[in-house]
Design a protein around this motif. Structure first.
Motif, PDB file in Angstrom:
ATOM      1  N   LEU A  60       0.727  -1.259   0.100  1.00 22.58           N
ATOM      2  CA  LEU A  60      -0.132  -0.028  -0.058  1.00 22.58           C
ATOM      3  C   LEU A  60       0.903   1.136   0.194  1.00 22.58           C
ATOM      4  N   ILE A  61       0.535   2.137  -0.881  1.00 18.41           N
ATOM      5  CA  ILE A  61       1.254   3.511  -0.838  1.00 18.41           C
ATOM      6  C   ILE A  61       0.550   4.883  -0.504  1.00 18.41           C
ATOM      7  N   ARG A  62       0.809   5.635   0.072  1.00 19.40           N
ATOM      8  CA  ARG A  62      -0.179   6.601  -0.125  1.00 19.40           C
ATOM      9  C   ARG A  62       0.202   7.720  -1.108  1.00 19.40           C
ATOM     10  N   LEU A  63      -0.757   8.466  -1.827  1.00 18.45           N
ATOM     11  CA  LEU A  63      -0.528   9.123  -2.886  1.00 18.45           C
ATOM     12  C   LEU A  63      -0.616  10.528  -2.213  1.00 18.45           C
ATOM     13  N   ASP A  64       0.497  11.125  -3.154  1.00 15.55           N
ATOM     14  CA  ASP A  64       0.736  12.692  -2.630  1.00 15.55           C
ATOM     15  C   ASP A  64       0.975  13.302  -4.114  1.00 15.55           C
ATOM     16  N   PRO A  65       0.264  14.182  -4.543  1.00 13.72           N
ATOM     17  CA  PRO A  65      -0.899  14.582  -4.169  1.00 13.72           C
ATOM     18  C   PRO A  65      -2.090  13.508  -4.101  1.00 13.72           C
ATOM     19  N   SER A  66      -3.279  14.042  -3.027  1.00 10.99           N
ATOM     20  CA  SER A  66      -4.247  12.738  -2.868  1.00 10.99           C
ATOM     21  C   SER A  66      -5.142  12.720  -4.099  1.00 10.99           C
ATOM     22  N   TYR A  67      -5.313  13.795  -4.856  1.00 11.71           N
ATOM     23  CA  TYR A  67      -5.874  13.995  -5.985  1.00 11.71           C
ATOM     24  C   TYR A  67      -5.767  15.311  -6.477  1.00 11.71           C
ATOM     25  N   THR A  68      -6.352  15.662  -7.749  1.00 13.92           N
ATOM     26  CA  THR A  68      -6.345  16.927  -8.291  1.00 13.92           C
ATOM     27  C   THR A  68      -8.051  17.325  -8.650  1.00 13.92           C
ATOM     28  N   VAL A  69      -8.156  18.587  -8.156  1.00 10.25           N
ATOM     29  CA  VAL A  69      -9.578  18.799  -8.751  1.00 10.25           C
ATOM     30  C   VAL A  69      -9.234  19.899  -9.702  1.00 10.25           C
ATOM     31  N   VAL A  70      -9.925  19.805 -10.729  1.00 13.97           N
ATOM     32  CA  VAL A  70      -9.985  20.830 -11.895  1.00 13.97           C
ATOM     33  C   VAL A  70     -11.399  21.639 -11.981  1.00 13.97           C
ATOM     34  N   PHE A  71     -11.050  22.845 -11.704  1.00 11.95           N
ATOM     35  CA  PHE A  71     -12.249  23.942 -11.428  1.00 11.95           C
ATOM     36  C   PHE A  71     -12.415  24.678 -12.606  1.00 11.95           C
ATOM     37  N   GLY A  72     -11.469  24.339 -13.715  1.00 14.95           N
ATOM     38  CA  GLY A  72     -11.584  25.412 -14.847  1.00 14.95           C
ATOM     39  C   GLY A  72     -10.225  25.245 -15.676  1.00 14.95           C
ATOM     40  N   GLU A  73     -10.386  25.991 -16.776  1.00 17.86           N
ATOM     41  CA  GLU A  73      -8.914  26.172 -17.458  1.00 17.86           C
ATOM     42  C   GLU A  73      -8.005  26.609 -16.703  1.00 17.86           C
ATOM     43  N   ASN A  74      -6.898  26.077 -16.464  1.00 17.39           N
ATOM     44  CA  ASN A  74      -5.652  26.572 -15.863  1.00 17.39           C
ATOM     45  C   ASN A  74      -5.998  26.680 -14.240  1.00 17.39           C
ATOM     46  N   GLN A  75      -6.845  26.191 -14.035  1.00 11.34           N
ATOM     47  CA  GLN A  75      -7.519  25.903 -12.385  1.00 11.34           C
ATOM     48  C   GLN A  75      -7.458  24.509 -11.881  1.00 11.34           C
ATOM     49  N   PHE A  76      -6.124  23.968 -11.846  1.00 14.08           N
ATOM     50  CA  PHE A  76      -5.974  22.662 -11.468  1.00 14.08           C
ATOM     51  C   PHE A  76      -5.418  22.861  -9.871  1.00 14.08           C
ATOM     52  N   VAL A  77      -6.154  22.267  -8.981  1.00  9.37           N
ATOM     53  CA  VAL A  77      -5.807  22.484  -7.513  1.00  9.37           C
ATOM     54  C   VAL A  77      -5.340  20.989  -7.077  1.00  9.37           C
ATOM     55  N   GLU A  78      -4.061  20.842  -6.913  1.00 13.52           N
ATOM     56  CA  GLU A  78      -3.469  19.477  -6.133  1.00 13.52           C
ATOM     57  C   GLU A  78      -3.873  19.696  -4.851  1.00 13.52           C
ATOM     58  N   ILE A  79      -4.374  18.564  -4.402  1.00 18.40           N
ATOM     59  CA  ILE A  79      -4.597  18.285  -3.016  1.00 18.40           C
ATOM     60  C   ILE A  79      -3.566  17.547  -2.137  1.00 18.40           C
ATOM     61  N   PRO A  80      -2.879  18.291  -1.522  1.00 14.07           N
ATOM     62  CA  PRO A  80      -1.747  17.607  -0.718  1.00 14.07           C
ATOM     63  C   PRO A  80      -2.064  16.763   0.408  1.00 14.07           C
ATOM     64  N   ALA A  81      -0.829  15.708   0.581  1.00 16.86           N
ATOM     65  CA  ALA A  81      -1.305  14.757   1.457  1.00 16.86           C
ATOM     66  C   ALA A  81      -0.782  15.279   2.969  1.00 16.86           C
ATOM     67  N   ASN A  82      -0.138  16.036   2.938  1.00 20.85           N
ATOM     68  CA  ASN A  82       0.420  16.634   4.100  1.00 20.85           C
ATOM     69  C   ASN A  82      -0.575  17.746   4.661  1.00 20.85           C
ATOM     70  N   LEU A  83      -1.024  17.609   6.147  1.00 21.70           N
ATOM     71  CA  LEU A  83      -2.063  18.266   6.578  1.00 21.70           C
ATOM     72  C   LEU A  83      -2.003  19.628   6.654  1.00 21.70           C
ATOM     73  N   SER A  84      -0.528  20.201   7.204  1.00 22.22           N
ATOM     74  CA  SER A  84      -0.435  21.528   7.160  1.00 22.22           C
ATOM     75  C   SER A  84      -0.186  22.149   5.702  1.00 22.22           C
ATOM     76  N   LYS A  85       0.426  21.481   4.750  1.00 18.75           N
ATOM     77  CA  LYS A  85       0.339  21.957   3.439  1.00 18.75           C
ATOM     78  C   LYS A  85      -1.197  22.307   2.996  1.00 18.75           C
ATOM     79  N   PHE A  86      -2.043  21.074   3.247  1.00 21.18           N
ATOM     80  CA  PHE A  86      -3.569  21.379   2.897  1.00 21.18           C
ATOM     81  C   PHE A  86      -4.465  22.523   3.528  1.00 21.18           C
ATOM     82  N   ARG A  87      -3.603  22.921   4.820  1.00 20.02           N
ATOM     83  CA  ARG A  87      -4.163  24.014   5.502  1.00 20.02           C
ATOM     84  C   ARG A  87      -3.726  25.149   4.946  1.00 20.02           C
TER      85      ARG A  87
END
Ligand code: FAD
Length: 492
Positions: free
Chosen positions: A82-109
């Motif tokens: 098992l491996i932990r993914l980092d980034p956990s996932y990416t959310v694409v809100f629109g053109e040039n709006q790709f938000v990578e969700i970091p695995a690290n909690l303080s980076k997420f904050r």
């Protein structure tokens, strides 16, 4: 040692879990699965050097898997890496709006602060409450068989139920803490797994945000099917006799007691106890004589089913840019798509979609230099899904995918398979072609779900994503455990 024969129908996560738990405590267990490969909705298939997971791709709540294997003195790592993914996932809100969700909690904050300045303390409180709900919800509530209201009436639990916002909606709850529209979409996204819109899901399920943000997104190398492989191996180690290609056509009942299970080819398996892990509606409607059905057609028609899906399994002959392992395409409005799933069932005009590219993490699922893609569009159950409409949606999502990720993909597809409602019905006997079972609305939670025990057949039990605790891989593992405990309690 209980010297009794149990027949379990269906080798999905729930059936495998129930069978293994029962074999572990000494029952003689036979597991009958209609398909020629195990895993149910989590089966895999291989084509032209690609290995596709057909269903689940998000490995969340690793503690539930540890508890499962731990029950038998094993660990997930005995069966898969098992491996932990980092980034956990990416959310694409629109053109040039790709938000990578970091695995690290303080980076997420930090990310949340950049989207809504000053939101940090609210995030901390939101996650603190979510952590509490996770602890009580996943370590206690979901393990209750939910056969009686009295299971929930001890004072501590009643206080917990109130504290855990069971009677407030998830969408209200999220808006108490966050104002930024994209953060709200991010926080509401995990309840998609529960099969309803956030305004119809109890805020109890912000526990999913704890699972997402704090516990993280993991991946078993080789693919999600490695979990199934491990579970089958463990089941067989415990003595479960697994029969694949065993299509059950009838549960034979005499005087309110199940006596045997009969296959479509006429083969008969005697049983002292039957545990049905196939879709609940199919068991009621097709495998039982009318007088033994637990619920009638009217009851089933009133149930809120979780969505179905249109899936595309794609093999691409080059590596792609601007993608991570999990990508959520939220570049269109959620409202109209949700309306098309839940309120006015129809093919959506502008669907949101999800893409998994497991080959980014795992070279074993695609030939070298190639990409393995799975695209999923959630849809209302019970829609017509012919070839023409599938192709229309394929082109619609491909247009967006190519534009947003700035590359040509279509001309590089060397393998393509689609999968939708009629396939779910054909392969799993899925009611209305559902993918994720029954939605976790307030009125379909705990004792309000279809019961795991038959009211009419003394020795017939149900497990899986249409009964307690609900849909998803971790809940269905738990469902099998809970039903095994009930079987043993009543037959020992
Ligand atoms: C496309 C998709 C994506 C998903 N993504 C995720 C995810 O990322 N993470 C997550 O946690 N969950 C996810 N889920 C949900 C999760 O996969 C399911 O909740 C879970 O696999 C259901 O397990 P089950 O044992 O209840 O049912 P099933 O897996 O359907 O098992 C039931 C079994 O019964 C068999 N059966 C049916 N009728 C008969 C019969 N007459 N005789 C014999 N056998 C029969 C079926 O063939 C099947 O194998 C996803 C589901 C789908 C479909």
């Amino acid at each position: 040692m209980p010297d009794k024969k149990v027949v379990v129908i269906g080798a999905g996560f729930a059936g495998l879990s129930a069978a293994t738990h029962l074999a572990h405590i000494g029952y003689q267990v036979t597991l009958l699965e209609k398909n020629t490969t195990p895993g149910g909705r989590a089966r895999k298939f291989e084509a032209e050097g690609f290995v596709f997971d057909m269903g689940p791709s998000w490995y969340w709540m690793p503690d539930v898997f540890e508890t499962y294997f731990g029950h038998f003195g094993k660990k997930p790592s005995d069966y898969y890496d098992l491996i932990r993914l980092d980034p956990s996932y990416t959310v694409v809100f629109g053109e040039n709006q790709f938000v990578e969700i970091p695995a690290n909690l303080s980076k997420f904050r930090d990310l949340m602060e950049s989207m809504e300045p000053g939101v940090g303390p609210n995030l901390d409180e939101f996650l603190k409450q979510a952590a509490y709900k996770y602890k009580v919800g996943i370590q206690d509530l979901v393990y209750r068989p939910s056969r009686s209201i009295f299971e929930f009436t001890n004072p501590r639990l009643l206080a917990d139920v109130v504290r855990m916002d069971v009677f407030q909606s998830m969408s209200k709850h999220v808006r108490k803490f966050f104002k930024d529209e994209n953060i709200i979409r991010l926080m509401e996204f995990p309840v998609i797994f529960l099969g309803e819109m956030a305004n119809n899901i109890p805020a109890l399920y912000s526990l999913m945000n704890y699972a997402d943000i704090v516990l993280g997104t993991w991946y078993p190398m080789g693919g999600m099917h490695e979990i199934v492989k491990g579970m089958v191996q463990l089941a067989e180690e415990k003595g479960v006799k697994v029969h694949l290609g065993a299509d059950v056509s009838q549960i034979n009942i005499k005087n309110g007691i199940a006596k045997s299970v009969i296959l479509a080819n006429g083969e008969i398996f005697d049983a002292d106890i039957v545990v049905a892990g196939a879709d609940y509606h199919h068991v009621d409607d097709q495998l039982l004589a009318p007088e033994y059905r637990n619920y009638d057609e009217k009851y089933w028609d009133r149930r809120v089913m979780a969505p179905s899906s249109l899936l595309f399994y794609l093999g691409v002959d080059k590596k792609l840019d601007n993608l991570t392992h999990h990508c959520l395409f939220f570049d269109e409005q959620m409202g109209p798509h949700a309306d098309a799933i839940y309120k006015n069932p129809r093919w959506p005009e502008k669907p949101l979609f999800y893409l998994s590219a497991a080959s980014i993490t795992d070279p074993s699922v695609a030939p070298q230099g190639y990409e393995n893609l799975v695209i999923l569009i959630p849809l209302a159950p019970d829609l017509e899904d012919g070839e023409a409409i599938r192709e229309k949606y394929f082109n619609m999502v491909m247009d967006r995918l190519e534009k947003l990720t700035k590359q040509e993909i279509r001309s590089h597809i060397i393998f393509k398979r689609s999968y939708a409602h009629s396939d779910f019905k054909e392969d799993y006997n899925a009611f209305k072609g559902n993918a994720y079972g029954l939605a976790n609305t307030l009125f379909q939670t705990a004792i309000l779900k279809p019961s795991l025990k038959s009211k009419k057949v003394k020795n017939l039990y149900y497990t899986g994503q249409l009964t307690v605790p609900g849909p998803g891989v971790p809940p269905t593992l738990i469902s099998g455990h809970v039903v095994a405990r009930e079987v043993h309690k009543e037959n020992n």
